[in-house]
Scaffold this motif. Structure first.
Motif, PDB file in Angstrom:
ATOM      1  N   THR A 313       5.212  24.594  17.038  1.00 59.65           N
ATOM      2  CA  THR A 313       4.906  25.151  18.357  1.00 59.65           C
ATOM      3  C   THR A 313       5.808  24.543  19.418  1.00 59.65           C
ATOM      4  O   THR A 313       6.306  25.240  20.301  1.00 59.65           O
ATOM      5  CB  THR A 313       3.426  24.893  18.722  1.00 59.65           C
ATOM      6  N   TRP A 314       6.035  23.228  19.325  1.00 56.93           N
ATOM      7  CA  TRP A 314       6.915  22.551  20.278  1.00 56.93           C
ATOM      8  C   TRP A 314       8.310  23.168  20.243  1.00 56.93           C
ATOM      9  O   TRP A 314       8.897  23.474  21.285  1.00 56.93           O
ATOM     10  CB  TRP A 314       6.973  21.056  19.979  1.00 56.93           C
ATOM     11  N   ARG A 315       8.844  23.353  19.032  1.00 55.78           N
ATOM     12  CA  ARG A 315      10.204  23.917  18.912  1.00 55.78           C
ATOM     13  C   ARG A 315      10.274  25.309  19.512  1.00 55.78           C
ATOM     14  O   ARG A 315      11.241  25.660  20.192  1.00 55.78           O
ATOM     15  CB  ARG A 315      10.626  23.944  17.439  1.00 55.78           C
ATOM     16  N   PHE A 316       9.235  26.100  19.298  1.00 49.99           N
ATOM     17  CA  PHE A 316       9.209  27.456  19.843  1.00 49.99           C
ATOM     18  C   PHE A 316       9.159  27.427  21.367  1.00 49.99           C
ATOM     19  O   PHE A 316       9.893  28.158  22.040  1.00 49.99           O
ATOM     20  CB  PHE A 316       7.987  28.194  19.287  1.00 49.99           C
ATOM     21  N   ARG A 317       8.317  26.583  21.925  1.00 49.38           N
ATOM     22  CA  ARG A 317       8.173  26.496  23.373  1.00 49.38           C
ATOM     23  C   ARG A 317       9.404  25.879  24.029  1.00 49.38           C
ATOM     24  O   ARG A 317       9.745  26.209  25.175  1.00 49.38           O
ATOM     25  CB  ARG A 317       6.934  25.666  23.738  1.00 49.38           C
ATOM     26  N   ALA A 318      10.070  24.974  23.313  1.00 48.50           N
ATOM     27  CA  ALA A 318      11.239  24.297  23.882  1.00 48.50           C
ATOM     28  C   ALA A 318      12.493  25.153  23.817  1.00 48.50           C
ATOM     29  O   ALA A 318      13.398  24.993  24.652  1.00 48.50           O
ATOM     30  CB  ALA A 318      11.480  22.977  23.155  1.00 48.50           C
ATOM     31  N   ARG A 319      12.545  26.058  22.864  1.00 41.55           N
ATOM     32  CA  ARG A 319      13.771  26.832  22.655  1.00 41.55           C
ATOM     33  C   ARG A 319      14.294  27.514  23.916  1.00 41.55           C
ATOM     34  O   ARG A 319      15.500  27.437  24.204  1.00 41.55           O
ATOM     35  CB  ARG A 319      13.539  27.875  21.550  1.00 41.55           C
ATOM     36  N   PRO A 320      13.456  28.169  24.733  1.00 40.47           N
ATOM     37  CA  PRO A 320      14.004  28.855  25.905  1.00 40.47           C
ATOM     38  C   PRO A 320      14.583  27.924  26.964  1.00 40.47           C
ATOM     39  O   PRO A 320      15.310  28.384  27.852  1.00 40.47           O
ATOM     40  CB  PRO A 320      12.789  29.613  26.469  1.00 40.47           C
ATOM     41  N   TYR A 321      14.273  26.634  26.875  1.00 44.69           N
ATOM     42  CA  TYR A 321      14.812  25.700  27.868  1.00 44.69           C
ATOM     43  C   TYR A 321      16.218  25.228  27.516  1.00 44.69           C
ATOM     44  O   TYR A 321      16.880  24.568  28.330  1.00 44.69           O
ATOM     45  CB  TYR A 321      13.881  24.497  28.031  1.00 44.69           C
ATOM     46  N   GLY A 322      16.674  25.525  26.309  1.00 44.08           N
ATOM     47  CA  GLY A 322      18.032  25.173  25.916  1.00 44.08           C
ATOM     48  C   GLY A 322      18.236  23.689  25.720  1.00 44.08           C
ATOM     49  O   GLY A 322      19.366  23.192  25.856  1.00 44.08           O
ATOM     50  N   THR A 323      17.174  22.967  25.378  1.00 43.44           N
ATOM     51  CA  THR A 323      17.260  21.521  25.203  1.00 43.44           C
ATOM     52  C   THR A 323      17.226  21.156  23.726  1.00 43.44           C
ATOM     53  O   THR A 323      16.897  21.983  22.876  1.00 43.44           O
ATOM     54  CB  THR A 323      16.101  20.829  25.931  1.00 43.44           C
ATOM     55  N   LYS A 324      17.525  19.874  23.434  1.00 46.48           N
ATOM     56  CA  LYS A 324      17.553  19.427  22.041  1.00 46.48           C
ATOM     57  C   LYS A 324      16.439  18.422  21.765  1.00 46.48           C
ATOM     58  O   LYS A 324      15.525  18.694  21.023  1.00 46.48           O
ATOM     59  CB  LYS A 324      18.922  18.840  21.706  1.00 46.48           C
ATOM     60  N   GLY A 325      16.511  17.222  22.363  1.00 51.61           N
ATOM     61  CA  GLY A 325      15.519  16.196  22.078  1.00 51.61           C
ATOM     62  C   GLY A 325      14.216  16.414  22.817  1.00 51.61           C
ATOM     63  O   GLY A 325      14.125  17.205  23.767  1.00 51.61           O
ATOM     64  N   TYR A 326      13.189  15.661  22.390  1.00 51.44           N
ATOM     65  CA  TYR A 326      11.879  15.767  23.018  1.00 51.44           C
ATOM     66  C   TYR A 326      11.929  15.292  24.468  1.00 51.44           C
ATOM     67  O   TYR A 326      11.406  15.940  25.377  1.00 51.44           O
ATOM     68  CB  TYR A 326      10.854  14.946  22.235  1.00 51.44           C
ATOM     69  N   GLY A 327      12.553  14.146  24.678  1.00 51.45           N
ATOM     70  CA  GLY A 327      12.645  13.618  26.034  1.00 51.45           C
ATOM     71  C   GLY A 327      13.445  14.519  26.945  1.00 51.45           C
ATOM     72  O   GLY A 327      13.081  14.721  28.108  1.00 51.45           O
ATOM     73  N   GLU A 328      14.533  15.069  26.418  1.00 50.93           N
ATOM     74  CA  GLU A 328      15.359  15.979  27.206  1.00 50.93           C
ATOM     75  C   GLU A 328      14.549  17.200  27.622  1.00 50.93           C
ATOM     76  O   GLU A 328      14.691  17.703  28.746  1.00 50.93           O
ATOM     77  CB  GLU A 328      16.584  16.402  26.409  1.00 50.93           C
ATOM     78  N   THR A 329      13.691  17.665  26.739  1.00 39.63           N
ATOM     79  CA  THR A 329      12.861  18.834  27.059  1.00 39.63           C
ATOM     80  C   THR A 329      11.902  18.528  28.200  1.00 39.63           C
ATOM     81  O   THR A 329      11.780  19.308  29.156  1.00 39.63           O
ATOM     82  CB  THR A 329      12.079  19.293  25.815  1.00 39.63           C
TER      83      THR A 329
END
Length: 411
Positions: A313-329
């Motif tokens: 779920t995290w990867r799906f939600r983070a994908r549109p932000y164009g980020t890589k790491g958790y902290g970067e997101t």
């Protein structure tokens, strides 16, 4: 006579599944769903049964597409448009469902089917709809301009420009669901409507890999410029509506773009990041705040190994932000706030506030407090069956309150 507390029983033992079902049922008010076929398709699917959940929605969408194709072949255009719209909405739920699968490879081809169904709807609908290309940031955004039947709504003003609503989608909502939520009630009241994909949304994400951006004044300003030039549009009566995370994008843009005659956020939203950080331990966030990004990432990686569903779920939600790491997101999502600019808003603003808002509780009231001179807060309650994020089972009530307010300003 005694009164019992109003409460609609959950449709699923999974909170996520229940929310999706409620949204799909709500879309049926605007023609983007059929309650019986929805409830029959998901009957018996329990929490954690992600493969069955995906199969149910994709199977329903496939069957509905087959119905649409048969109607189209026989030149039953109204039936074809209806089925294509429902199919596109169902594929939209299936795309989200695919994100929770162990192998999310089904997302892209499912989205392609969602797009094809949308095109089928646009082709066969009796509503006049035009493809619109919106210049934005050195590229273009796709849009669809739905024209109201002006003669039916203003017979004494044939040919006069009509009020127009710009509808802004959320983070992962389908165009078909947005059509049901905003376009249908707007057309019924004599408004033209523009629907479009912004950065990180729908085709911009899946086909172009363009990520979200927090500064949506750079999106809604060219959108306004484009729609204001269209035939039949009264540039002094253009309003904007944002659903779900679209509420943030609208509020952000209004702080810099004041030409919209009125605006609606559904719901009110101040800080997008709280739906991310609210579930994280304070000690973990402290690491990030102190600049220990790599350590934050290691701790997150370790924690999410114990919950592969949450990790997906995290990867799906983070994908549109164009980020890589958790902290970067988290650092990126924290940019999505209007707390420091909301005071600049001068546009009349209707803020919707549902009881039991599960993603951004209390933020509608916060936005109203930041915009006291221009905003009106409208509440929706559990007692009237209109609670929860975006009032999924109260969309008729929502449309009535939204457009009664909007009519008084631009109608």
């Amino acid at each position: 006579m005694t009164h019992h507390a109003a409460h609609i029983r959950a449709f699923s033992d999974s909170a996520d599944f229940d929310f999706e079902i409620r949204g799909a049922l709500g879309a049926s008010v605007g023609g983007a769903g059929e309650p019986g076929e929805i409830l029959a398709a998901v009957a018996g699917i329990r929490h954690g049964e992600h493969n069955a959940w995906f199969d149910a929605w994709k199977g329903l969408a496939d069957r509905t597409t087959a119905t649409a194709s048969a109607s189209a072949k026989a030149e039953h255009h109204a039936s074809a448009a209806s089925a294509y719209l429902r199919a596109s909405a169902y594929y939209g739920v299936a795309v989200n469902a695919a994100s929770a699968l162990a192998e999310p490879d089904a997302m892209a081809p499912t989205f392609a089917k969602q797009e094809a169904a949308w095109r089928g709807f646009v082709t066969h609908t009796s509503t006049v709809v035009e493809d619109v290309t919106i210049p934005c940031g050195g590229g273009t955004l796709p849009g669809w301009f739905f024209r109201a039947d002006a003669a039916a709504h203003a017979p004494d003003h044939d040919g006069a420009a009509a009020p127009t609503l710009v509808a802004v989608n959320g983070s992962d909502g389908s165009r078909a669901a947005l059509y049901a939520a905003a376009v249908v009630p707007a057309l019924q009241r004599g408004y033209h409507v523009l629907v479009f994909d912004g950065p990180g949304q729908q085709s911009e994400l899946f086909e172009k890999e363009v990520p979200f951006r927090p500064d949506w004044e750079h999106v809604l300003t060219p959108v306004f410029d484009t729609v204001a030039r269209l035939d039949g549009v009264d540039a002094m009566r253009i309003a904007v509506y944002g659903i779900s995370q679209g509420g943030y994008w609208v509020a952000r843009a209004l702080a810099f773009e004041d030409r919209f005659a009125a605006a609606i956020t559904d719901p009110g939203l101040v800080d997008v990041s709280t739906s991310w950080t609210g579930h994280l331990p304070h000690g973990l966030l402290k690491l990030l705040d102190e600049g220990h990004v790599e350590k934050f990432d290691r701790e997150m990686e370790l924690g999410l190994k114990l919950s592969p569903e949450t990790a997906r779920t995290w990867r799906f939600r983070a994908r549109p932000y164009g980020t890589k790491g958790y902290g970067e997101t988290i650092q990126e999502v924290r940019k999505y706030t209007v707390a420091d600019v909301a005071g600049e808003i001068t546009t009349p603003l209707l803020i919707l506030s549902p009881e039991n808002e599960q993603f951004w509780p209390g933020q509608a009231e916060q936005l109203a407090a930041l915009t006291p001179g221009v905003s009106t807060l409208v509440r929706f309650t559990e007692a009237e069956g209109a609670d929860g994020h975006c009032q999924p089972l109260g969309r008729t009530i929502t449309a009535q309150r939204m457009f009664d307010w909007l009519d008084e300003r631009v109608g």
